[in-house]
Design an enzyme around this catalytic site. Structure first.
Site, PDB file in Angstrom:
ATOM      1  N   CYS A  97     -83.366 -19.335 -87.667  1.00  0.00           N
ATOM      2  CA  CYS A  97     -82.970 -20.726 -87.856  1.00  0.00           C
ATOM      3  C   CYS A  97     -81.547 -20.825 -88.376  1.00  0.00           C
ATOM      4  O   CYS A  97     -80.997 -19.891 -88.958  1.00  0.00           O
ATOM      5  CB  CYS A  97     -83.917 -21.419 -88.836  1.00  0.00           C
ATOM      6  SG  CYS A  97     -83.849 -20.734 -90.517  1.00  0.00           S
ATOM      7  N   CYS A  98     -80.949 -21.974 -88.141  1.00  0.00           N
ATOM      8  CA  CYS A  98     -79.717 -22.388 -88.805  1.00  0.00           C
ATOM      9  C   CYS A  98     -79.937 -23.838 -89.203  1.00  0.00           C
ATOM     10  O   CYS A  98     -81.082 -24.242 -89.399  1.00  0.00           O
ATOM     11  CB  CYS A  98     -78.491 -22.181 -87.912  1.00  0.00           C
ATOM     12  SG  CYS A  98     -78.582 -22.964 -86.292  1.00  0.00           S
ATOM     13  N   ALA A  99     -78.907 -24.633 -89.334  1.00  0.00           N
ATOM     14  CA  ALA A  99     -79.120 -26.011 -89.753  1.00  0.00           C
ATOM     15  C   ALA A  99     -79.879 -26.803 -88.683  1.00  0.00           C
ATOM     16  O   ALA A  99     -80.942 -27.377 -88.945  1.00  0.00           O
ATOM     17  CB  ALA A  99     -77.779 -26.673 -90.069  1.00  0.00           C
TER      18      ALA A  99
END
Length: 443
Positions: free
Chosen positions: A394-396
């Site tokens: 994941c990232c933002a």
């Protein structure tokens, strides 16, 4: 599991304690005269002005004068010196002294540029409180107000000792620090506005000189990417606008000074893009961030969370990619609980405090190509994590950094023959993807 990226309690001294004491003594020999000379100069300079303003809320007139609270007020001087002596290394002494010096320089600069005065006149006191007030009045005039240097130093000293105490002593320490903080009002030494501004300065000093690890601007190199400079400029402009709003708005309402908080947060982010890098967020490998980072950058992180919701509210939080690997936005604790491992690439966001399971963080700045070594480490972490269960990368938003890392993993493990094929495979998941560093090449 610790609740933040704070250093653990001190282990037995790694250096001969005599060397630590000598370093502390040398710092005290410098800091004490530096404090009294600069603090006194700012007081004198303010006293020469025809008019020195004040910021006082009407409710402050109901704050009682409690003479005995001058004792906890004065006690900070004792802890100031003891904190330098209670360290396990000369670096620890240097970091703490750096915090003291930062608070002193910034506060005195504010006292000179924007002097304020305390408006309450204390009643006559006798006994020990009377003696302590008399000594205080011998060098402290009513001009050095916001930010309260007393509160800034309290934040620094509170943080120093809370990492060294446990059990009932820790509870007692928190209570005594509360008395010290409250005493700036009950001794009629400060007005309320001095407290939050002083606390902000204290946390800035903690952030600038973390107890362990790299300094946030160590190895600063001006960014070579034009996009990085454009982003840095945008954040710097936001910081300047917030600062302007705080200064201009203060003439109409003291509440406008709250804008100093987002101004400082945006300035820190601007410096990250200008060349300081992801380490300004002070995020550890387990996804936790330092207390100073959590406090200072809260306005920015709040905006980042709103941005995540705005862009992903109509999308599924995660999508499957291949063989137990999922791509998604930054999860909450309940979403993270559904995976054996979370591989987190969002340097700016903090792991949910109650998130269970394994969490690996590889800090990358949003909207920029990640450093090659960080990208390689993140790609290499996926396969070992996959062997222990499902993995969320994941990232933002789950559009760019995480997609780039998964694409790298697909190619590295032979699940995709080319970067173009990896991009198509990710796009087929139905999630918008924007790859970086040569992975987004034409088919």
């Amino acid at each position: 599991m610790p609740s933040s990226a704070e250093p653990p309690p001190l282990s037995p001294s790694a250096e001969p304690y005599g060397r630590v004491v000598m370093r502390a003594a040398l710092w005290l020999a410098f800091l004490a005269p530096f404090f009294y000379s600069t603090y006194g100069f700012a007081n004198w300079l303010a006293s020469t002005r025809d008019h020195v303003g004040s910021i006082v809320f009407s409710w402050e007139h109901h704050v009682p004068f409690v003479a005995w609270t001058i004792v906890p007020y004065w006690s900070i001087n004792l802890f100031y010196g003891l904190s330098l002596l209670l360290n396990d290394s000369r670096q620890g002494v240097d970091r703490l002294a750096g915090r003291y010096l930062t608070a002193q320089i910034v506060a005195v600069a504010c006292f000179i540029l924007f002097p304020l005065t305390a408006t309450f006149v204390r009643p006559e006191t006798s006994g020990l409180p009377g003696f302590l007030f008399a000594v205080l009045g011998g060098f402290d005039k009513p001009f050095n107000q916001a930010p309260s240097l007393h509160i800034a130093l309290l934040v620094i000293i509170w943080d120093h000792w809370r990492q060294r105490l446990a059990g009932p002593l820790l509870g007692l320490w928190h209570g005594w620090c509360f008395l010290i903080g409250a005493s700036v009002l009950t001794t009629w030494q400060h007005h309320f506005i001095d407290i939050p501004t002083g606390a902000l300065l204290g946390f800035f000093a903690l952030w600038l000189f973390p107890a362990r690890g790299e300094l946030p601007f160590a190895g600063f190199r001006p960014a070579a990417d034009g996009r990085a400079w454009r982003l840095a400029l945008c954040y710097a402009l936001g910081a300047a606008l917030a600062l302007t709003g705080a200064v201009v708005g203060a003439f109409f309402s003291a509440l406008a000074l709250l804008l100093l908080w987002p101004s400082l947060a945006l300035a820190i982010v601007a410096l990250a893009y200008a060349g300081a890098g992801a380490k300004v967020f002070q995020k550890a490998a387990d996804g936790r961030v330092s207390l100073a980072s959590r406090i200072l950058l809260w306005p920015y992180r709040l905006g980042a969370r709103v941005n995540v919701w705005t862009w992903t509210r109509k999308l599924p939080p995660v999508v499957p990619v291949s063989d137990g690997i999922f791509l998604g936005r930054f999860p909450n604790a309940a979403e993270a609980d559904g995976f054996g491992t979370v591989i987190d690439l969002a340097a700016e966001l903090e792991r949910p405090r109650d998130a269970p399971g394994r969490w690996q963080s590889f800090g990358m700045l949003d909207l920029l190509p990640p450093p090659a070594d960080t990208l390689d480490q993140a790609v290499a972490a996926i396969e070992p994590a996959r062997r222990q269960g499902t993995v969320l990368v994941c990232c933002a938003l789950g559009f760019q950094r995480s997609a780039t890392v998964i694409a790298g993993w697909l190619v590295a493990t032979g699940r995709s023959q080319t970067p173009s094929h990896a991009r198509k495979q990710l796009a087929a998941s139905g999630r918008p993807v924007h790859l970086q560093i040569g992975l987004d090449e034409p088919a």
